[in-house]
Write a protein that holds these residues in place. Structure first.
Motif, mmCIF file in Angstrom:
data_model
loop_
_atom_site.group_PDB
_atom_site.id
_atom_site.type_symbol
_atom_site.label_atom_id
_atom_site.label_comp_id
_atom_site.label_asym_id
_atom_site.label_seq_id
_atom_site.Cartn_x
_atom_site.Cartn_y
_atom_site.Cartn_z
ATOM 1 N N VAL A 1 5.226 -0.612 2.859
ATOM 2 C CA VAL A 1 4.104 -0.201 3.700
ATOM 3 C C VAL A 1 4.333 -0.608 5.148
ATOM 4 C CG1 VAL A 1 1.668 -0.643 4.181
ATOM 5 C CG2 VAL A 1 2.401 -0.143 1.848
ATOM 6 N N CYS B 1 5.133 1.609 8.992
ATOM 7 C CA CYS B 1 4.469 1.550 10.297
ATOM 8 C C CYS B 1 5.447 1.729 11.453
ATOM 9 C CB CYS B 1 3.741 0.211 10.456
ATOM 10 S SG CYS B 1 2.372 -0.020 9.305
ATOM 11 N N LEU C 1 0.995 4.245 3.087
ATOM 12 C CA LEU C 1 0.160 3.291 2.341
ATOM 13 C C LEU C 1 -0.424 3.941 1.099
ATOM 14 C CD1 LEU C 1 -1.330 0.609 2.016
ATOM 15 C CD2 LEU C 1 -3.080 1.472 3.583
ATOM 16 N N TRP D 1 -0.695 -1.137 -2.094
ATOM 17 C CA TRP D 1 -0.460 -2.498 -1.605
ATOM 18 C C TRP D 1 -0.237 -3.389 -2.803
ATOM 19 C CZ3 TRP D 1 0.955 -4.209 2.920
ATOM 20 C CH2 TRP D 1 0.856 -5.580 3.230
#
Length: 333
Positions: free
Chosen positions: A102, A106, A139, A144
């Protein structure tokens, strides 16, 4: 979007998809020494590329490299290839694989902000908004997982490696072109991996791989590295580093699809929704559905190469069109 930019989008997407699909192969290398596996992978990739460079003429651009270029290449291999994979492995000791995945997702946001600021201009809104959508899609695809502070720290280091792999390459890409750049950084990465292996594991950093491990290493060297790196850098030449990084989101999507195909995971509604977000963000940031490429692709000054599509070398000095992107592939559990 013109035909050249569209070709760049396709090249970058395919490159990242190859990296994502390689995560399934990585799971087969869990028992092989990390540094030794990386050394074999990058050395094999370098050797595979050498016959494609056109002999001495293809190596001629190396004479144009300055000491600063060589330092940049060494940093690219150390940070964006060897260091990236090591950071992912370290993160997965205390964090589930989704956590570094994840944070690495970014990378488009970081590149969309830092590259323009470093060049004295404002971030392009379309690119920034697209990057945020891509990160949200990553995501959604990966979810997560459990982690601790060390896992977060190593995941941030992996994010830095991903950004470094792209940004550090751009000035040298203008000189060497995709094939020669890939061959050089793979050679440097192999040497750095071997030195790391000797320092950590001694002479045991290499061993004869099993048939399964050998197949996984061949996949990494030939497809994820040779084909993936070259296609990625060719795409960067056409659409620029900021827009090329948007397609990082193809990595988790391809990884999820390949895992579903081999039956190790399911591709459900969250993964499908995440894939749509990734596609929408990449299309928005790249201007895929506009008639004209966004004006920020055209440089305000020739001193800002990383923000623009690097032009093909008319002299043919190793440029065939410019990771990881991959790119480097972490040994995901």
């Amino acid at each position: 979007m013109n035909a050249n930019s569209l070709r760049g989008v396709l090249l970058v997407t395919l490159a990242y998809a190859l990296v994502g699909a390689s995560f399934t192969a990585n799971s087969l290398l869990g028992d092989y020494p990390y540094a030794g596996g990386q050394a074999l992978r990058y050395a094999a990739a370098c050797l595979l590329l050498l016959p494609l460079l056109g002999g001495r003429r293809g190596l001629a651009p190396l004479r144009l490299l300055t000491a600063r270029h060589w330092v940049r290449l060494a940093a690219l291999a150390a940070v964006g290839m060897v260091g990236f994979n090591l950071a992912v492995l370290a993160a997965e000791r205390t964090a589930e694989p989704a956590v570094p995945g994840v944070l690495v997702g970014c990378a488009p946001v970081v590149v969309a902000v830092l590259v323009p600021l470093a060049e004295g201009r404002r971030p392009a809104r379309a690119v920034l908004y697209g990057a945020l959508l891509v990160a949200a899609g990553a995501l959604a695809v990966q979810g997560w997982g459990r982690t601790d502070l060390a896992g977060i720290g190593y995941s941030v280091a992996a994010l830095a490696g991903e950004v470094g792999f792209t940004v550090l390459a751009v000035p040298v890409l203008r000189v060497l072109g995709p094939k020669l750049l890939t061959a050089v950084v793979c050679g440097i990465g192999a040497a750095e991996s071997a030195l790391l292996g000797l320092a950590v594991d001694g002479t045991e950093f290499l061993r004869t791989p099993t048939a399964v491990e050998a197949g996984a290493l061949v996949w990494q060297a030939a497809l994820a590295t040779v084909v993936g790196f070259v296609l990625f850098y060719m795409g960067v030449q056409r659409i620029g580093v900021e827009r090329a990084t948007l397609y990082t989101g193809a990595i988790p999507v391809a990884a999820a699809l390949s895992a579903a195909l081999v039956g190790t995971a399911a591709f459900g509604l969250p993964q499908a929704a995440g894939a749509l977000l990734v596609g929408a963000g990449a299309a928005l940031g790249t201007g895929l559905f506009t008639r004209r490429t966004p004006t920020s692709v055209t440089p305000a000054a020739p001193a800002a190469p990383s923000a623009v599509a690097v032009q093909d070398d008319a002299g043919g000095a190793g440029d065939e069109s410019g990771a990881a992107v991959p790119r480097q592939v972490p040994v995901a559990g």
